[in-house]
Write a protein that holds these residues in place. Structure first.
Motif, PDB file in Angstrom:
ATOM      1  N   ALA A 198     -70.584  -3.615  10.393  1.00 23.73           N
ATOM      2  CA  ALA A 198     -69.379  -3.571   9.758  1.00 23.73           C
ATOM      3  C   ALA A 198     -68.406  -4.609  10.258  1.00 23.73           C
ATOM      4  O   ALA A 198     -67.523  -4.958   9.601  1.00 23.73           O
ATOM      5  N   GLY A 199     -68.384  -4.848  11.634  1.00 25.40           N
ATOM      6  CA  GLY A 199     -67.372  -5.632  12.199  1.00 25.40           C
ATOM      7  C   GLY A 199     -67.601  -7.174  11.515  1.00 25.40           C
ATOM      8  O   GLY A 199     -66.540  -7.903  11.197  1.00 25.40           O
ATOM      9  N   GLN A 200     -68.777  -7.549  11.507  1.00 22.05           N
ATOM     10  CA  GLN A 200     -69.010  -8.818  11.011  1.00 22.05           C
ATOM     11  C   GLN A 200     -68.854  -8.995   9.250  1.00 22.05           C
ATOM     12  O   GLN A 200     -68.188  -9.674   8.979  1.00 22.05           O
ATOM     13  N   ALA A 201     -68.844  -7.780   8.665  1.00 22.18           N
ATOM     14  CA  ALA A 201     -68.344  -7.720   7.305  1.00 22.18           C
ATOM     15  C   ALA A 201     -66.991  -7.824   7.137  1.00 22.18           C
ATOM     16  O   ALA A 201     -66.587  -8.323   6.238  1.00 22.18           O
ATOM     17  N   ILE A 202     -66.323  -7.337   8.150  1.00 21.43           N
ATOM     18  CA  ILE A 202     -64.691  -7.747   8.078  1.00 21.43           C
ATOM     19  C   ILE A 202     -64.318  -8.801   8.513  1.00 21.43           C
ATOM     20  O   ILE A 202     -63.489  -9.531   7.742  1.00 21.43           O
ATOM     21  N   GLN A 203     -65.153  -9.458   9.381  1.00 27.15           N
ATOM     22  CA  GLN A 203     -64.851 -10.792   9.956  1.00 27.15           C
ATOM     23  C   GLN A 203     -65.111 -11.689   8.563  1.00 27.15           C
ATOM     24  O   GLN A 203     -64.410 -12.857   8.475  1.00 27.15           O
ATOM     25  N   ASN A 204     -66.198 -11.460   7.820  1.00 27.16           N
ATOM     26  CA  ASN A 204     -66.462 -12.234   6.636  1.00 27.16           C
ATOM     27  C   ASN A 204     -65.221 -12.153   5.540  1.00 27.16           C
ATOM     28  O   ASN A 204     -64.933 -12.912   5.087  1.00 27.16           O
ATOM     29  N   LEU A 205     -64.852 -10.754   5.314  1.00 25.48           N
ATOM     30  CA  LEU A 205     -63.699 -10.712   4.652  1.00 25.48           C
ATOM     31  C   LEU A 205     -62.330 -11.512   5.069  1.00 25.48           C
ATOM     32  O   LEU A 205     -61.923 -12.164   4.165  1.00 25.48           O
ATOM     33  N   ASN A 206     -62.364 -11.488   6.347  1.00 27.00           N
ATOM     34  CA  ASN A 206     -61.124 -12.406   6.905  1.00 27.00           C
ATOM     35  C   ASN A 206     -61.166 -13.817   6.295  1.00 27.00           C
ATOM     36  O   ASN A 206     -60.245 -14.322   6.036  1.00 27.00           O
ATOM     37  N   LEU A 207     -62.516 -14.448   6.678  1.00 26.93           N
ATOM     38  CA  LEU A 207     -62.887 -15.863   6.302  1.00 26.93           C
ATOM     39  C   LEU A 207     -62.447 -15.936   4.926  1.00 26.93           C
ATOM     40  O   LEU A 207     -62.050 -17.001   4.439  1.00 26.93           O
ATOM     41  N   VAL A 208     -63.244 -14.874   4.001  1.00 28.03           N
ATOM     42  CA  VAL A 208     -63.096 -15.234   2.358  1.00 28.03           C
ATOM     43  C   VAL A 208     -61.572 -15.322   2.134  1.00 28.03           C
ATOM     44  O   VAL A 208     -61.060 -16.191   1.413  1.00 28.03           O
ATOM     45  N   MET A 209     -60.666 -14.578   2.907  1.00 24.62           N
ATOM     46  CA  MET A 209     -59.134 -14.262   2.397  1.00 24.62           C
ATOM     47  C   MET A 209     -58.420 -15.615   3.106  1.00 24.62           C
ATOM     48  O   MET A 209     -57.445 -15.563   2.781  1.00 24.62           O
ATOM     49  N   GLY A 210     -59.194 -16.346   3.969  1.00 21.25           N
ATOM     50  CA  GLY A 210     -58.431 -17.238   4.927  1.00 21.25           C
ATOM     51  C   GLY A 210     -57.533 -16.653   5.624  1.00 21.25           C
ATOM     52  O   GLY A 210     -56.417 -17.426   6.183  1.00 21.25           O
ATOM     53  N   TRP A 211     -57.583 -15.385   6.223  1.00 19.25           N
ATOM     54  CA  TRP A 211     -56.821 -14.929   7.275  1.00 19.25           C
ATOM     55  C   TRP A 211     -57.695 -15.432   8.925  1.00 19.25           C
ATOM     56  O   TRP A 211     -58.597 -15.873   8.827  1.00 19.25           O
ATOM     57  N   ASP A 212     -56.878 -14.978   9.976  1.00 16.13           N
ATOM     58  CA  ASP A 212     -57.426 -15.164  11.251  1.00 16.13           C
ATOM     59  C   ASP A 212     -58.610 -14.243  11.171  1.00 16.13           C
ATOM     60  O   ASP A 212     -58.631 -12.864  10.915  1.00 16.13           O
ATOM     61  N   GLU A 213     -59.753 -14.813  11.368  1.00 17.03           N
ATOM     62  CA  GLU A 213     -60.980 -13.845  11.672  1.00 17.03           C
ATOM     63  C   GLU A 213     -60.966 -12.859  12.552  1.00 17.03           C
ATOM     64  O   GLU A 213     -61.890 -11.901  12.410  1.00 17.03           O
ATOM     65  N   THR A 214     -59.947 -12.775  13.510  1.00 15.01           N
ATOM     66  CA  THR A 214     -60.182 -11.583  14.323  1.00 15.01           C
ATOM     67  C   THR A 214     -59.311 -10.204  13.808  1.00 15.01           C
ATOM     68  O   THR A 214     -59.217  -9.375  14.494  1.00 15.01           O
ATOM     69  N   LEU A 215     -58.603 -10.282  12.591  1.00 11.97           N
ATOM     70  CA  LEU A 215     -57.609  -9.400  12.270  1.00 11.97           C
ATOM     71  C   LEU A 215     -58.382  -7.875  11.929  1.00 11.97           C
ATOM     72  O   LEU A 215     -59.606  -7.988  11.594  1.00 11.97           O
ATOM     73  N   GLY A 216     -58.062  -6.890  12.520  1.00 11.26           N
ATOM     74  CA  GLY A 216     -58.594  -5.764  12.414  1.00 11.26           C
ATOM     75  C   GLY A 216     -59.728  -5.459  13.539  1.00 11.26           C
ATOM     76  O   GLY A 216     -60.391  -4.375  13.261  1.00 11.26           O
TER      77      GLY A 216
END
Length: 350
Positions: free
Chosen positions: A324-342
């Protein structure tokens, strides 16, 4: 003016990976979980099965209907068993949703390998080619701006993060790699089976799927990219009587003699700026409890001066960095956000 939050749906929300997604996304500043989906429990409150989830916005379990989900969400996480995601992902993509798949259905680019190792008929080659493999610290640049991400396997994350820099640098012989990996029982999922029965696993320690684990070709696929040629590894998995955690103890022969301190420096340079990979100082080795509940992968080294082999120790939480954590990290990268968010959780200790 506040920016509207991204709406997220979770399919398979009554499994351990889905529940972990709900927990982690509750702390994400830019995401709201607006739909939790279960084909077997649609219409029921999720708190019936998980009383700790009493305050999430999407409290009733929805059905998997893509039209319904597309009205409620912008991105969908597929925390489903193998063989299910390959049917659902194309439908959600067609409905205009971004898709992050936590199953193994789209990880292997060679669909014949999927048939051999997963014992399922594979997804179409076109759908597999469309999915971007999301090993964040290594292939994260390929994820940015994409709409369909295949999340890596848990064992794969631990092993590949531990090996990729040394293989890429030519410091170890890829054909000499032996991966001895141990996992907690949550890796088997929430379904009932004999292997995770308390009486079977308590005070017990056993190997399983010897030379047959489905994560083997996924490890080899990533390391082949580092080596520039096909790679074959020896990979043995073990089940240990704990809930969370993976430890990979990895052995490899060096191409030239180097010290453990050299490996520490190589890896610190390779992962510079990547918050979730922590390289231990020379002479220190990580334990699973030290990453429990977090998105960290901790790595340590030892070089045997007598044999010339290097030992790499890698630990992760299988439900967070391994799912789950890496999936959210991937979402952050997809969206161009800081990869550590959440994901900025300090590990729970002891």
């Amino acid at each position: 003016m506040n920016t509207p939050k991204l709406r997220a749906a979770i399919v398979g929300s009554t499994g351990y990976g889905g529940v972990e997604l709900i927990r982690l996304l509750a702390s994400h500043p830019y995401v709201d979980v607006t739909s939790v989906i279960s084909s077997s429990s649609a219409g029921s409150p999720i708190a019936e099965g998980f009383p700790h989830l009493t305050e999430i916005r999407a409290d009733k379990l929805d059905d998997v209907d893509p039209a319904l989900v597309s009205e409620k969400a912008d991105v969908v996480f597929l925390a489903t068993p193998h063989g299910v995601s390959m049917k659902l992902a194309p439908q959600y993509l067609e409905a205009g949703l971004k898709v992050i798949d936590l199953s193994g259905d789209f990880r292997l680019k060679n669909i014949e390998e999927y048939r051999q190792w997963y014992k399922h008929e594979p997804a179409s080659q076109a759908d597999v080619d469309r999915a971007v493999y999301g090993m964040c610290e290594i292939f994260g640049d390929e994820v940015e701006g994409q709409s369909f991400i295949s999340n890596p396997g848990c064992f794969v994350t631990s092993a590949v993060l531990a090996l990729y820099p040394a293989v890429k640098a030519g410091w170890i012989d890829p054909d000499s790699i032996i991966i001895d990996a141990k996992t907690g029982v949550s890796g088997a999922g929430r379904g009932l089976n004999l292997s995770s029965h308390f009486s079977e696993i308590n005070e017990n320690f056993k190997a399983y799927k010897i030379n047959k684990h489905q994560h083997t070709p996924e490890i080899e696929q990533s390391l082949a990219r580092a080596a520039g040629r096909p790679v074959a590894v020896t990979f043995t998995t073990h089940l240990v009587p704990m809930t969370r955690g993976i430890m990979s103890t990895i052995y490899a022969s060096q191409q030239e003699r180097r010290s453990a301190a050299d490996f520490v420096e190589l890896y610190r340079q390779f992962y510079e700026g990547r918050k979730f990979v922590r390289i231990r100082p020379n002479g220190q080795w990580p334990a699973t409890k030290e990453v429990w509940g977090s998105n960290y992968c901790d790595i340590g080294f030892n070089v045997d001066e007598r044999t010339g082999r290097v030992t790499v120790i890698s630990v992760i939480d299988n439900l967070v960095k391994g799912a789950a954590g890496q999936a959210i990290q991937n979402l952050n990268l997809v969206m161009g956000w800081d990869e550590t968010l959440g994901l900025q959780f300090t590990p729970v200790y002891p």
